[in-house]
Design an enzyme around this catalytic site. Structure first.
Site, short mmCIF file in Angstrom:
data_model
loop_
_atom_site.label_atom_id
_atom_site.label_comp_id
_atom_site.label_asym_id
_atom_site.label_seq_id
_atom_site.Cartn_x
_atom_site.Cartn_y
_atom_site.Cartn_z
N GLY A 1 -4.27 -1.57 9.60
CA GLY A 1 -4.52 -2.81 10.33
C GLY A 1 -3.48 -3.90 10.16
O GLY A 1 -3.63 -4.99 10.69
N LYS B 1 2.12 8.49 9.82
CA LYS B 1 1.41 8.91 11.03
C LYS B 1 2.23 9.94 11.82
O LYS B 1 1.72 10.99 12.20
CB LYS B 1 1.10 7.68 11.90
CG LYS B 1 0.24 8.01 13.09
CD LYS B 1 -0.09 6.77 13.89
CE LYS B 1 -1.08 5.89 13.17
NZ LYS B 1 -1.36 4.65 13.85
N CYS C 1 5.95 -1.66 -27.07
CA CYS C 1 4.63 -2.18 -27.40
C CYS C 1 4.37 -3.54 -26.77
O CYS C 1 3.34 -4.15 -27.01
CB CYS C 1 4.43 -2.23 -28.90
SG CYS C 1 5.59 -3.35 -29.73
N TYR D 1 7.10 7.15 -26.56
CA TYR D 1 5.73 6.76 -26.24
C TYR D 1 5.66 5.34 -25.68
O TYR D 1 6.60 4.57 -25.83
CB TYR D 1 4.83 6.85 -27.50
CG TYR D 1 5.18 5.84 -28.57
CD1 TYR D 1 4.67 4.55 -28.52
CD2 TYR D 1 6.05 6.16 -29.61
CE1 TYR D 1 5.01 3.60 -29.49
CE2 TYR D 1 6.39 5.23 -30.58
CZ TYR D 1 5.86 3.95 -30.51
OH TYR D 1 6.20 3.01 -31.43
N ARG E 1 -4.51 11.21 7.69
CA ARG E 1 -3.74 10.78 6.52
C ARG E 1 -4.60 11.02 5.29
O ARG E 1 -5.83 11.16 5.41
CB ARG E 1 -3.35 9.30 6.61
CG ARG E 1 -4.55 8.39 6.74
CD ARG E 1 -4.14 6.98 7.09
NE ARG E 1 -5.32 6.16 7.36
CZ ARG E 1 -5.31 5.02 8.00
NH1 ARG E 1 -4.20 4.55 8.49
NH2 ARG E 1 -6.41 4.33 8.18
N SER F 1 10.81 -0.09 -31.62
CA SER F 1 9.73 -0.31 -30.66
C SER F 1 10.12 -1.54 -29.85
O SER F 1 10.37 -2.61 -30.40
CB SER F 1 8.41 -0.54 -31.38
OG SER F 1 7.40 -0.80 -30.43
N MET G 1 -0.17 -3.81 11.00
CA MET G 1 0.86 -3.94 12.03
C MET G 1 0.25 -3.75 13.41
O MET G 1 -0.94 -3.51 13.54
CB MET G 1 1.97 -2.93 11.77
CG MET G 1 2.84 -3.34 10.61
SD MET G 1 4.16 -2.19 10.34
CE MET G 1 3.32 -0.78 9.73
N ARG H 1 2.21 2.86 18.65
CA ARG H 1 1.62 2.48 17.35
C ARG H 1 2.65 2.50 16.24
O ARG H 1 3.56 3.31 16.25
CB ARG H 1 0.53 3.49 16.96
CG ARG H 1 -0.65 3.54 17.86
CD ARG H 1 -1.49 4.74 17.45
NE ARG H 1 -2.42 5.12 18.46
CZ ARG H 1 -3.72 4.86 18.42
NH1 ARG H 1 -4.23 4.22 17.41
NH2 ARG H 1 -4.50 5.25 19.39
N HIS I 1 -12.56 -2.67 9.04
CA HIS I 1 -11.42 -3.21 8.30
C HIS I 1 -11.85 -3.63 6.89
O HIS I 1 -11.20 -3.31 5.90
CB HIS I 1 -10.85 -4.41 9.06
CG HIS I 1 -9.74 -5.09 8.33
ND1 HIS I 1 -9.95 -6.20 7.55
CD2 HIS I 1 -8.44 -4.79 8.22
CE1 HIS I 1 -8.82 -6.57 7.01
NE2 HIS I 1 -7.87 -5.74 7.40
C1 PEP Z 1 6.53 -8.37 -27.93
O1 PEP Z 1 7.22 -9.35 -28.14
O2 PEP Z 1 6.64 -7.64 -26.94
C2 PEP Z 1 5.46 -8.00 -28.88
C3 PEP Z 1 4.78 -6.91 -28.74
O3 PEP Z 1 5.18 -8.90 -29.86
P1 PEP Z 1 4.31 -10.20 -29.65
O4 PEP Z 1 3.72 -10.15 -28.28
O5 PEP Z 1 3.28 -10.18 -30.72
O6 PEP Z 1 5.32 -11.28 -29.82
#
Ligand code: PEP
Ligand code: MG
Length: 974
Positions: free
Chosen positions: A117, A37, A902, A922, A360, A835, A119, A108, A481
């Protein structure tokens, strides 16, 4: 705050920044110091908007306040604040505490990220028994002066002096006094109270404060200021502000700034008013002026939802405000141009003069986000970078949320229609009526869906709003609100459904001749505002209809076009690849439609349950132990032909069934992989070999076991005994992952054969390159990996020879137990990629079972041991440290090692930012989180770039200006 370093007041520290009169000490870039603000008030002032002058006390004072037992830096109130007030007095030609011509101010809060809303705010500060007379004389309006005074005492008594209801069932104490005076005066509305009535109210308010607190209401304006500033800083740590920050991951360490600003009055009579507006529709993103106003009202009246305001467009035809409307249209255009985004602003009209009180970036739904980004970039009002940065990746989930099934909604319109309100948060919600936030939480905790139905909501309802599917209010406008918070949370919301009679005491909600009670079903359509007194079926969102079901053409969906525009923009900036976790061709196709560039994890065991192949899997398991024993005994009997022959005889059954089952599974798995490779059309596919313990595939019930025994021609007892022998006390740390493939190498061999045969077949059929990436799970020792890879490489060679074709493939491992991270340099000798399996890596690093931690993690979060669930957002200091160590070790051995993640964390924006920072190639997440990951990855890249730019010298910074990184990203994803 407990973790904040004690801030010290230094001689040269500057705690106060001024704005007003076309000038300001601060600007929009100073949000960290001045709060959103304060920074924007400064920016508006310097850009020529008509802003009442004032000053901002910095967030550093707040940090100091909490680090120093709620005290202030030396001299703040003794000198700095006094000087600032003097400057303000001069600008306004009024005196603070001047009994003839008093300067009144508002106080304020203003955090770096707005927390609507959450604070406290104090208005009309500076009034006392004497100055009120000055205000009366100046305005020639005694009623107005005493009403302002009444509001001030009430707000101050509540917020600063803590006179509030003491338990749930008590009335607000100030309201009780006000109601009593109204009753004695025989009037219904506050506005009907006379000046004398108001004097009586004030007298009683002051007495109430004295009685409750033992302290007198402060008359000295500087004492008032000190108290109000303290209350605003104090409100940074109130429960609802803490809950809000936790939800939106706003660091508690940031602190709030305090803005002290000359009061302008929207309640000075019919030529005054106040309002809030968005430069575009924040619910759906349409390019239309969107907002509301109230004549003769003061600031909070609009937001509090106490009076339902008028639409801003109605101003155009208003005899008094017609000209103001024209000015507002100019303000609207100028704001977008100057701030480069949709603005949510507050204004006050004091006797026909328009003042800007704040602006804002408007909080918006995901639908509005993509539409606004698309439109404003094209209109050259918004930079592409800002378009990418201004979205909440997590909120993109909203675009996939279901909408009402049109047939059932039409039927509901006939048989259960209740009312129509303002469509304040798009989407469809069906659930159980809850009249209180607590009830909504209770319903949600029992696993059901709640719709919070209130006359109006207040910040106290925050937890209940979070727990609800949707929110319905009978009072308040699109800026109330309820609407504001719902929109930000992505909750479905219908606000201000005026025909709805909600009676808390009776526990009923009535409209259109129908009455619902708590526990009944209700359905609200936040896109149209319609409300129905029953459950209504839902169907796919527009985006899913285009991308997944393909029942809608892209060109027919405006939403899809906007979404696609934003996603493509994001892709230009991100350097992280985005893959998906998918095990089936349809999942893979969905993920590609959402923009996945490959598969980061195919859990092959999921294929084991498909169709009737589970029987072969079970056959394999049933005879596996026996077969392993045969192999081990045979190894011991090496050279003893008679013994070997006898062993063959004894284990004939196991040999036949175990190898037979694998032979049956091989073509089935091959077919699965062919489907996946075909769907991915040349994109990389990481296939993980069998991971879970074998008992997970066994039948559970007596009937199932009976059935299996019959199918395999073995006794029921044998199946039962197998269940016992495979039982593990802690299967997560048991015989799973590569440990299976090491004890039963035939399983690894079968899976690899299926992978390579499928890859060769699809490459031949499609003429496209197929590059499988074979991944070994749960590796802790390099020898485990090496033993498994011997099989992979041997089978790869055999299959290539068999097909007389060469095939490119990669081999790698998951890093999911700490030993692998610590010895990554050894593991990388054979692994071409890592991974991070952060589900297991978190489990094993923290020693917390991923399945059982739900019992204590919520408590851990509550008491501040963990900020976020470590199974959702990576624990950067622990698990993250191991990841960094693994990357360092891996790169030391193999500089070009490919790195991905993953685990579930791969779809979490905060983790994605971390993955960008530590240099992964990735992230891989579930198909529907791919858009979230794309946007989060782009934001991570842009943030890293601006951090680098800031750190670099200005000239160097220029060279590093944001530039599309498509090529880099494509290289990383491959
Ligand atoms: C993990 O352990 O992060 C994974 C991807 O394998 P899972 O969840 O199948 O054990
Ligand atoms: Mg795992």
């Amino acid at each position: 705050m407990a973790t904040a370093k004690p801030a010290k007041s230094t001689k040269n520290a500057r705690y106060i920044y001024h704005f007003g009169g076309g000038k300001s000490d601060g600007d929009a870039s100073m949000k960290a110091l001045l709060g959103g603000k304060g920074a924007n008030l400064g920016e508006m002032a310097r850009r020529g908007f008509n802003v009442p002058p004032g000053f901002t006390i910095t967030t550093e004072v707040c940090t100091y306040y909490y680090a120093n037992k709620r005290t202030y830096p030396k001299g703040l109130f003794e000198k700095d604040a006094v000087d600032a007030i003097r400057k303000l007095e001069k600008a306004q030609g009024k005196g603070f505490g001047d009994r003839r011509n008093p300067l009144l101010v508002s106080v304020r809060s203003g955090a770096r990220d707005s927390m609507p809303g959450m604070m406290d705010t104090i208005l009309n500060l500076g009034l006392n028994d004497e100055t009120v007379e000055g205000l009366k004389a100046k305005t020639k309006n005694g009623r107005f002066a005493y009403d302002s005074y009444r509001r001030f005492v009430q707000m101050y008594g509540d917020v600063v002096m803590g006179v509030q209801k003491r338990h749930e069932n008590e009335h607000e104490p100030f309201d009780e006094v006000l109601d009593a005076v109204k009753e004695e005066a025989g009037v219904h509305e506050d506005t009907d109270l006379s000046e004398d009535n108001l004097k009586e109210v004030i007298k009683r308010f002051r007495a109430l404060i004295k009685e409750r607190t033992g302290k007198a209401f402060p008359n000295d304006p500087y004492d008032q200021l000190r108290g109000a500033v303290g209350a605003v800083f104090g409100s940074w740590m109130n429960d609802r502000a803490v809950i809000y920050r936790d939800k939106y991951r706003i660091p508690h360490e940031w602190g709030t700034a305090v803005n002290v600003q000359a009061m302008v009055f929207g309640n000075m009579g019919d030529t005054s008013g106040t309002g809030v507006a968005f430069t575009r529709n924040p619910a759906n993103g349409a390019n239309e002026f969107y907002g509301e106003y109230l004549a003769n009202a003061q600031g909070e009246d609009v937001v509090a939802g106490v009076r339902t305001p008028l639409k801003i467009q109605d101003m155009a035809k208003d005899a008094i405000f017609g000209d103001i409307y024209k000015q507002l249209l100019k303000v609207r255009a100028k704001l977008e141009k100057e701030f480069g985004d949709v603005q949510d602003f507050e204004f006050t009209i004091e006797e026909q003069t328009l003042y800007m009180l704040q602006t804002r970036h408007g909080k918006r739904t995901a639908q509005a986000y993509v539409k606004i980004a698309h439109d404003m970039v094209r209109e050259k009002l918004m930079t592409p970078e800002h378009a990418v940065k201004s979205g909440d990746p997590q909120a993109l989930d909203q675009l996939l949320a279901p909408i009402f099934d049109s047939t059932d909604e039409k039927a509901a319109e006939k048989d259960s229609y209740l009312t129509i309100g303002l469509p304040a948060g798009p989407g469809a919600a069906s659930g159980i009526v809850a009249f209180t936030a607590a009830k909504a939480e209770q319903i949600a905790a029992s696993g059901q869906k709640a719709v919070l139905c209130r006359i109006e909501t207040s910040p106290e309802d925050l937890k209940g709003m979070i727990a609800s599917e949707g929110i319905l209010t009978s009072r308040g406008g699109v800026s109330s609100h309820a609407a504001l918070v719902a929109r930000q949370m992505g909750k479905v919301c219908v606000a201000g459904a005026g025909d709805l009679a909600i009676d808390y005491a009776k526990g009923t909600l009535t409209s259109n001749g129908r009455t619902l009670r708590e526990g009944d079903f209700i359905a609200i359509n936040g896109t149209t505002g319609k409300v129905y007194g029953r459950k209504v079926k839902t169907s796919d969102s527009e985006l899913k209809q285009v991308l997944v079901a393909k029942t809608m053409k892209p060109q027919d969906s405006e939403l899809f076009r906007a979404y696609d525009f934003v996603m493509k923009l994001a892709d230009k900036y991100r350097t992280l690849g985005v893959r998906t976790n998918a095990d089936q061709p349809d999942q893979a196709e969905n993920a590609i439609a959402f923009g996945a560039e490959g598969i980061g994890l195919c859990r092959t065991e999921h294929m084991f349950f498909e169709g009737d192949r589970i029987d072969s899997v079970r056959e394999m398991i049933l005879f596996a132990e026996d077969y392993a024993k045969f192999k081990s005994d045979s190894a011991d009997a090496k050279g003893d032909d008679a013994k070997l022959a006898s062993l063959k005889g004894t284990h004939a059954d196991a040999i036949e069934h175990f190898t037979g089952a694998l032979e049956k599974l091989l073509p089935m798995q091959q077919k699965d992989f062919e489907g996946l490779f075909t769907a991915m059309a040349g994109r990389p596919v990481t296939i993980r070999l069998l991971d879970p313990p074998l008992h997970e595939f066994l039948p559970q019930s007596k009937d199932q076991k009976d059935d299996l025994a019959k199918k395999l021609g073995v006794s029921y007892e044998r199946v039962e005994a197998l269940g016992h022998s495979l039982h593990e006390f802690n299967p997560m740390l048991g015989h799973r992952g590569c440990r299976l493939g090491i004890v039963y190498p035939e399983i690894t061999e079968m899976q690899c054969r299926a992978i390579f045969r499928a890859a060769l077949a699809v490459a031949k059929k499609t003429g496209k390159k197929v590059v499988p990436e074979v991944m070994i799970p749960l590796v802790g020792y390099d020898i485990e990996l090496n033993q498994q890879l011997e099989i992979v490489h041997r089978v790869a060679k055999e299959e290539q020879d068999r097909a007389k074709t060469k095939l490119g493939y990669l081999v790698g491992t998951m890093i999911e137990i700490p030993r692998a991270a610590v010895t990554a340099d050894e593991i990388a000798k054979e692994a071409q990629f890592f991974s991070f399996g952060t589900n297991d890596l978190t489990q094993t690093t923290l020693g917390m079972s991923r399945d059982d931690s739900g019992k204590f993690l919520p408590h851990y979060q509550k008491v501040g041991i963990v900020k976020a669930n470590p199974f959702a957002t990576i624990d950067t200091r622990g698990v993250g440290k191991l990841m960094k160590m693994a990357i360092e070790g891996g790169k030391a051995t193999r500089p070009d090692i490919k790195l991905g993640i993953c685990g579930e964390h791969g779809g979490d924006p905060t983790t994605i930012e971390f993955c960008h920072q530590i240099g992964l190639s990735y992230v891989s997440c579930s198909p529907f989180r791919v858009p979230v990951a794309r946007l989060a990855a782009a934001q991570a890249a842009l943030r890293a770039q601006s951090a680098a730019n800031k750190a670099a010298k200005p000239a160097a910074a220029k060279a590093k200006a944001a530039k599309p990184a498509k090529k880099l990203r494509a290289a990383a994803a491959r």
